[in-house]
Design an enzyme around this catalytic site. Structure first.
Site, mmCIF file in Angstrom:
data_model
loop_
_atom_site.group_PDB
_atom_site.id
_atom_site.type_symbol
_atom_site.label_atom_id
_atom_site.label_comp_id
_atom_site.label_asym_id
_atom_site.label_seq_id
_atom_site.Cartn_x
_atom_site.Cartn_y
_atom_site.Cartn_z
ATOM 1 N N ARG A 15 0.824 -1.216 0.000
ATOM 2 C CA ARG A 15 0.000 0.000 0.000
ATOM 3 C C ARG A 15 0.855 1.262 0.000
ATOM 4 N NH1 ARG A 15 -2.281 -4.038 -0.556
ATOM 5 N NH2 ARG A 15 -4.450 -4.498 -0.074
ATOM 6 N N LYS A 89 12.101 1.198 28.703
ATOM 7 C CA LYS A 89 11.278 1.489 27.528
ATOM 8 C C LYS A 89 11.928 0.999 26.235
ATOM 9 C CE LYS A 89 8.933 5.432 29.548
ATOM 10 N NZ LYS A 89 8.649 6.871 29.461
ATOM 11 N N CYS A 177 19.067 28.527 15.492
ATOM 12 C CA CYS A 177 18.589 29.677 14.713
ATOM 13 C C CYS A 177 17.150 29.997 15.132
ATOM 14 C CB CYS A 177 18.584 29.378 13.219
ATOM 15 S SG CYS A 177 20.196 29.127 12.470
ATOM 16 N N CYS A 191 4.858 18.657 30.640
ATOM 17 C CA CYS A 191 3.775 17.684 30.780
ATOM 18 C C CYS A 191 3.465 17.478 32.253
ATOM 19 C CB CYS A 191 4.182 16.361 30.153
ATOM 20 S SG CYS A 191 4.685 16.522 28.455
ATOM 21 N N CYS A 249 24.718 32.297 14.105
ATOM 22 C CA CYS A 249 24.228 31.195 14.937
ATOM 23 C C CYS A 249 25.444 30.443 15.478
ATOM 24 C CB CYS A 249 23.354 30.245 14.118
ATOM 25 S SG CYS A 249 23.011 28.680 14.963
HETATM 26 ZN ZN LIG Z 1 21.719 27.674 13.299
#
Ligand SMILES: [Zn+2]
Length: 347
Positions: A15, A89, A177, A191, A249
């Site tokens: 599929r 986990k 950035c 959470c 950055c």
């Molecule tokens: Zn960056």
């Protein structure tokens, strides 16, 4: 007919192969690909299930935690048996996924991603999936991915709200950035304080996997370049233009990888969604769990398996892993956690 063009090795994926965006060529690429998922909580279980079923040939799942009852509401690979057995986990996920697709290689690693382990855990993969719950880990993934030119896909959710975007190094803005430092506005409630509903987890994880399949199938031109922001309770669905890449950055501009070389990042982490603190050692350490069990036996109620030792002492729960890492449940206080670690596990 159409199906006659699908080779037998692709039959279980028929599929997906019939879908124009993938086809036989895309499927062959997916089967040949290697993906590492960092974190196997809510986002990670959904990602892992979809990627394993899609036929990703090698799937590594890295997670430092074990299954608890409050995970079952949204962490779709786990069940009550995993809670009873205090299964890590990563191991529980590996076992479930091998039944879902025995043709692929699934490897669950019970480990903490940090500056010391990042090369070993993420090295040699084509794509990194973010299923972490904290910004320290994401900035580390970002440093690693940009330095090594590996795409990765950010994802986060809390409450009914979630955010995702892919980072294609050299092509799209990197995490730093977009967010200069930890805890960007809107994602800062955890959470723990705001809770989380299952559907937003599936939406964000599924969106991440869709982008992953485009990259793995060699359809990079189809990859979304925007920040997808969704709130399922307030009925908001937005695609926000990402900021442009920043020349200054620190990560993708100046190539100053402060998280990779350990100048940024900590030894102690408060865990999302839990009244818990994780402590790890900077140096590589091994702990003999049997020896520790003998030492703590007279003081504590113990549960021990191959992967961890869980001790209930003084109203706290200490879960200790062979790599020296421990999760201390019952406090948010780092100082309390450190003192319990020193007292019962050692220095
Ligand atoms: Zn960056």
């Amino acid at each position: 007919m159409m199906t006659s063009s699908i080779p037998p090795e692709h039959s279980r994926y028929s599929r997906q192969v019939l879908f124009q965006g993938i086809g036989n060529e895309g499927q062959a690429r997916i089967i040949a690909s290697r993906v590492v998922i960092v974190g196997c909580g809510a986002l990670g279980t959904v990602q892992a299930s979809l990627l394993a079923r899609a036929g990703v040939g090698t799937l590594r799942i890295v997670d430092r935690d074990f299954v608890e009852e409050s995970n079952l509401q949204r962490q779709i690979l786990f069940d009550e048996e995993d809670v009873k057995a205090v299964m890590p986990k990563a191991i529980a996920a590996e076992r479930k996924l091998c039944c879902a697709n025995s043709l692929i290689k699934v490897e669950g690693l019970v480990e903490d991603l940090n500056a010391a382990s990042v090369d070993r855990l993420l090295g040699g993969f084509d794509l990194i999936m973010d299923a972490t719950d904290n910004f320290e880990a994401r900035f580390l993934i970002n440093d690693y991915a940009v330095k090594n030119n590996i795409p990765w896909i950010y994802g986060a959710c809390v409450g009914s709200y979630g955010l995702t975007f892919p980072v294609l190094p050299g092509e799209t803005p990197c995490l730093r950035c977009v967010f200069e430092d930890a805890s960007p506005p809107g994602v800062s409630p955890s959470c723990d304080t705001a809770g989380v509903i299952g559907p937003i987890v599936s939406v964000i994880a599924a969106t991440q996997v869709a982008e992953a399949l485009k990259i793995l199938a060699g359809r990079r031109e189809a990859v979304n370049r925007k920040i997808i922001s969704t709130d399922l309770w307030d009925n908001r669905h937005e695609a926000i233009g990402a900021p442009s890449r920043k020349r200054d950055c620190p990560c993708c501009g100046l190539k100053d990888f402060a998280y990779l070389d350990g100048r940024l990042g900590a030894d102690v982490t408060t865990l999302c969604g839990r009244n818990s603190v994780q402590i790890r050692r900077r140096e590589d350490a091994r702990i003999d769990l049997e020896e520790l069990a003998q030492r703590l036996g007279p003081l504590a109620h113990l549960i021990c398996n191959r992967f961890l030792l869980k001790a209930t002492i003084d109203g706290y729960q200490l879960t200790v892993f062979p790599d020296g890492r421990a999760i201390i449940n019952g406090t948010y206080d780092v100082a309390v956690a450190k003192s319990l670690y020193a007292r019962y596990v050692g220095n």
